[in-house]
Design a protein around this motif. Structure first.
Motif, short mmCIF file in Angstrom:
data_model
loop_
_atom_site.label_atom_id
_atom_site.label_comp_id
_atom_site.label_asym_id
_atom_site.label_seq_id
_atom_site.Cartn_x
_atom_site.Cartn_y
_atom_site.Cartn_z
N SER A 267 96.14 2.00 46.14
CA SER A 267 94.97 1.13 46.04
C SER A 267 94.00 1.75 45.03
CB SER A 267 94.32 1.03 47.42
OG SER A 267 93.22 0.16 47.38
N MET A 268 93.48 0.91 44.15
CA MET A 268 92.52 1.43 43.15
C MET A 268 91.12 1.49 43.74
SD MET A 268 93.77 -0.65 39.75
CE MET A 268 93.93 -2.23 40.52
N GLY A 270 90.32 0.15 47.09
CA GLY A 270 90.22 0.13 48.55
C GLY A 270 90.62 -1.16 49.24
N ASN A 271 90.85 -2.25 48.48
CA ASN A 271 91.18 -3.51 49.17
C ASN A 271 92.58 -3.46 49.79
OD1 ASN A 271 88.72 -4.77 48.63
ND2 ASN A 271 89.37 -5.33 46.56
N THR A 272 93.54 -2.98 49.03
CA THR A 272 94.90 -2.87 49.57
C THR A 272 94.93 -1.80 50.67
OG1 THR A 272 95.68 -3.50 47.38
CG2 THR A 272 97.32 -2.62 48.89
N LYS A 273 94.06 -0.82 50.51
CA LYS A 273 93.99 0.25 51.51
C LYS A 273 93.56 -0.28 52.88
CE LYS A 273 91.84 4.76 52.21
NZ LYS A 273 90.89 5.71 51.69
N PRO A 318 98.26 -3.16 44.54
CA PRO A 318 97.51 -4.23 43.90
C PRO A 318 98.08 -4.61 42.53
CG PRO A 318 96.37 -2.15 43.60
CD PRO A 318 97.58 -1.86 44.43
N THR A 319 97.57 -5.71 42.01
CA THR A 319 97.94 -6.12 40.66
C THR A 319 97.11 -5.36 39.63
OG1 THR A 319 98.64 -8.32 41.30
CG2 THR A 319 97.90 -8.07 39.03
N GLU A 321 96.80 -5.42 35.36
CA GLU A 321 97.19 -6.02 34.09
C GLU A 321 98.44 -6.90 34.23
OE1 GLU A 321 97.05 -2.66 31.42
OE2 GLU A 321 94.85 -2.60 31.51
N VAL A 322 98.31 -7.86 35.12
CA VAL A 322 99.34 -8.88 35.40
C VAL A 322 100.67 -8.30 35.88
CG1 VAL A 322 100.07 -11.20 34.63
CG2 VAL A 322 98.28 -10.03 33.37
N TYR A 351 94.84 -8.92 44.61
CA TYR A 351 94.75 -9.25 43.18
C TYR A 351 93.39 -9.89 42.93
CZ TYR A 351 95.63 -14.12 44.41
OH TYR A 351 95.53 -15.37 44.96
N TRP A 353 92.62 -12.21 39.88
CA TRP A 353 92.63 -13.55 39.28
C TRP A 353 94.04 -14.10 39.06
CZ3 TRP A 353 90.22 -9.13 37.56
CH2 TRP A 353 90.83 -8.42 36.50
N SER A 354 94.91 -13.38 38.36
CA SER A 354 96.22 -13.97 38.03
C SER A 354 97.30 -13.59 39.03
CB SER A 354 96.64 -13.46 36.66
OG SER A 354 96.71 -12.03 36.69
N GLY A 355 97.18 -12.42 39.67
CA GLY A 355 98.31 -11.85 40.40
C GLY A 355 99.37 -11.33 39.44
C1 LIG Z 1 92.43 -1.95 35.36
C2 LIG Z 1 92.61 -3.17 36.22
C3 LIG Z 1 93.43 -4.19 35.82
C4 LIG Z 1 93.58 -5.34 36.60
N1 LIG Z 1 94.40 -6.33 36.19
C5 LIG Z 1 94.51 -7.47 36.95
C6 LIG Z 1 95.35 -8.55 36.54
O1 LIG Z 1 95.96 -8.52 35.46
N2 LIG Z 1 95.46 -9.64 37.32
C7 LIG Z 1 94.82 -9.72 38.54
O2 LIG Z 1 95.00 -10.69 39.27
N3 LIG Z 1 93.98 -8.72 38.94
C8 LIG Z 1 93.84 -7.60 38.18
N4 LIG Z 1 93.00 -6.60 38.57
C9 LIG Z 1 92.18 -6.79 39.77
C10 LIG Z 1 92.73 -6.07 41.00
O3 LIG Z 1 94.04 -6.44 41.26
C11 LIG Z 1 91.81 -6.39 42.17
O4 LIG Z 1 90.51 -5.87 41.90
C12 LIG Z 1 92.33 -5.85 43.50
O5 LIG Z 1 91.43 -6.26 44.53
C13 LIG Z 1 92.42 -4.32 43.50
O6 LIG Z 1 92.95 -3.92 44.73
P1 LIG Z 1 92.62 -2.45 45.28
O7 LIG Z 1 91.17 -2.44 45.73
O8 LIG Z 1 93.55 -2.29 46.41
O9 LIG Z 1 92.84 -1.51 44.16
C14 LIG Z 1 92.85 -5.45 37.81
C15 LIG Z 1 92.02 -4.40 38.20
C16 LIG Z 1 91.88 -3.27 37.42
C17 LIG Z 1 90.97 -2.17 37.88
#
Ligand SMILES: Cc1cc2nc3c(=O)[nH]c(=O)nc-3n(C[C@H](O)[C@H](O)[C@H](O)COP(=O)(O)O)c2cc1C
Ligand SMILES: [Fe+2]
Ligand SMILES: [Fe+2]
Length: 405
Positions: A267-268, A270-273, A318-319, A321-322, A351, A353-355
């Motif tokens: 998780s970057m 915390g959401n997936t966490k 998480p997602t 960069e697509v 994710y 926006w795009s997943g």
């Molecule tokens: C560097 C970076 C790139 C990302 N690229 C995408 C993406 O291409 N498409 C998308 O749907 N979300 C993208 N996201 C959004 C994350 O998927 C989203 O914030 C998610 O809630 C992160 O989950 P986490 O809190 O578990 O890390 C990106 C986020 C970051 C920080």
């Protein structure tokens, strides 16, 4: 530990390496590794496998020979079951000390001795099933077992004492902690040796399940009183038990695994966490054993050992960069390279926006013939509903693993 006479006229002259280097430049060995060499003494003397020139191990091997009452110049034959440098790096220098020793290897091994060690003189290829009489009631029989773990691999058998020098097969990580034989392990240490054996298999041998099975079939009518591998413990208490374990390991490769789960999560922000906690609650509800690894903090070596053993794999990422969060994609790549097929899998992740993480996981799962259950992708921070759903989906997944026939 000085040389140990493991059967009359047969010595372990191995070396325990306690180094913080990575094995194969890749796998952590916090507890070290043993490089097991053996000497068989008839009228002629053979040494089976050498060592890598690593952390003083070549000097240690020479010292070990001395404690067995031998000088390198006493050696008539150097048997290299396998030319990987962990057993052969010392070959070139050892030949300078043992100039009359003839090097015996498989035809492929002879080729590798040339390209890896520059050794070409006084070298002979042995045929599958060939027997070498050492005199004094000792002889050695060579059985080719290609791809356990390299194409050059053979095992060597001493019929009089029924000792099988099995090369990397039946080996494990972990330097020997003052004991040499399986029947000397205290019950509370068993877990350590077996875990390190599984990790060794998953890291080093996993891609070679079919050759391992072929080798076991080939040797099934051979009477074996002791298995002496090139790493780890010597198996004499019940050599059949370790063979059974290996047959089981070979089955893990294709999905005949334990009813347990490996949870890999990252998780970057915390959401997936947060959802990971719910996933754990779901699995715990069903009383299924689970190994948990945070990616990228956990080393791939340990992750591979767990995924190798367990039927269920849950991947939360998480997602990014697509695509999937890169460190998790790298873990999946490591699993793919080891061809661990036939698992049951469950994917979840956040994710924005795009997943894209799920799509990447789906193509990975398809490639490895992993059966996916209903995934959970959610947008941004998880809602209360997402958390309940995560727990229920994880519980259903765990039940499926537990109750599978
Ligand atoms: C560097 C970076 C790139 C990302 N690229 C995408 C993406 O291409 N498409 C998308 O749907 N979300 C993208 N996201 C959004 C994350 O998927 C989203 O914030 C998610 O809630 C992160 O989950 P986490 O809190 O578990 O890390 C990106 C986020 C970051 C920080
Ligand atoms: Fe090897
Ligand atoms: Fe090895």
């Amino acid at each position: 530990m000085p040389a140990v006479e493991i059967k009359p006229g047969i010595w372990w002259v191995g070396v325990n390496v306690r180094s913080h280097d990575l094995f194969e430049g890749l796998w952590p060995i916090p507890d070290g590794v043993s490089l097991n060499s053996y000497v068989v003494k008839g009228e002629k003397v053979a040494i089976i496998d050498l060592v890598r020139e690593w952390s003083g191990s070549s000097s240690s091997l020479l010292h070990q020979l001395e404690t067995a009452g031998l000088a390198p110049s006493d050696i008539d034959y150097i048997i290299t079951n396998h030319l990987e440098p962990d057993h052969s790096e010392f070959l070139g220098n050892f030949r300078r000390l043992a100039p009359r020793a003839e090097l015996l290897a498989t035809p492929k091994g002879v080729e590798l001795a040339r390209v890896l060690c520059g050794v070409t003189e006084n070298v002979r290829a042995v045929q599958d099933g060939e027997q070498l009489d050492l005199g004094g009631g000792k002889s050695l029989v060579f059985a080719h077992v290609p791809f356990v773990h390299w194409p050059d691999t053979m095992v060597t058998y001493e019929p009089g004492s029924q000792v099988l020098f099995s090369c990397d097969a039946f080996g494990g990580f972990g330097a020997l902690k003052g004991i040499l034989f399986d029947d000397q392990i205290l019950p509370e240490d068993q877990e350590f040796y077996y875990r390190e054996m599984l990790r060794y298999y998953a890291n080093i041998v996993a891609n070679f399940a079919k050759p391992v099975q072929r080798a076991i079939d080939k040797l099934k009518d051979t009477s074996i009183s002791m298995i002496a591998p090139s790493h780890g413990l010597i198996w004499r208490g019940d050599p059949g038990e370790v063979v059974k374990r290996y047959v089981k390991f070979a089955g893990y490769s294709g999905g005949k695994c334990e009813k347990a789960i490996t949870l890999l999560w990252s998780s970057m922000y915390g959401n997936t966490k947060i959802v990971t906690d719910a996933i754990m609650r779901g699995v715990a509800r069903e009383n299924v054993h689970m190994d948990v690894f945070e990616v990228p903090l956990a080393d791939h070596s340990y992750i591979l050992a767990s995924v190798f053993k367990n039927k269920g794999v849950i991947v939360g990422a998480p997602t990014y960069e697509v695509k999937m969060f890169p460190p998790m994609a790298q873990v999946l790549n490591s699993i793919q390279r080891k061809r661990m097929t036939g698992r049951n899998a469950f994917h979840y992740g956040s994710y924005g926006w795009s997943g894209g993480a799920l799509q990447e996981f789906e193509s990975f799962a398809q490639e490895l013939k992993w059966e996916m259950s209903e995934p959970l992708e959610f947008r941004g921070a998880p809602t209360a509903e997402d958390l309940l759903k995560a727990e229920d989906l994880a519980a259903a997944f765990a039940r499926n693993i537990r109750d599978a026939t």
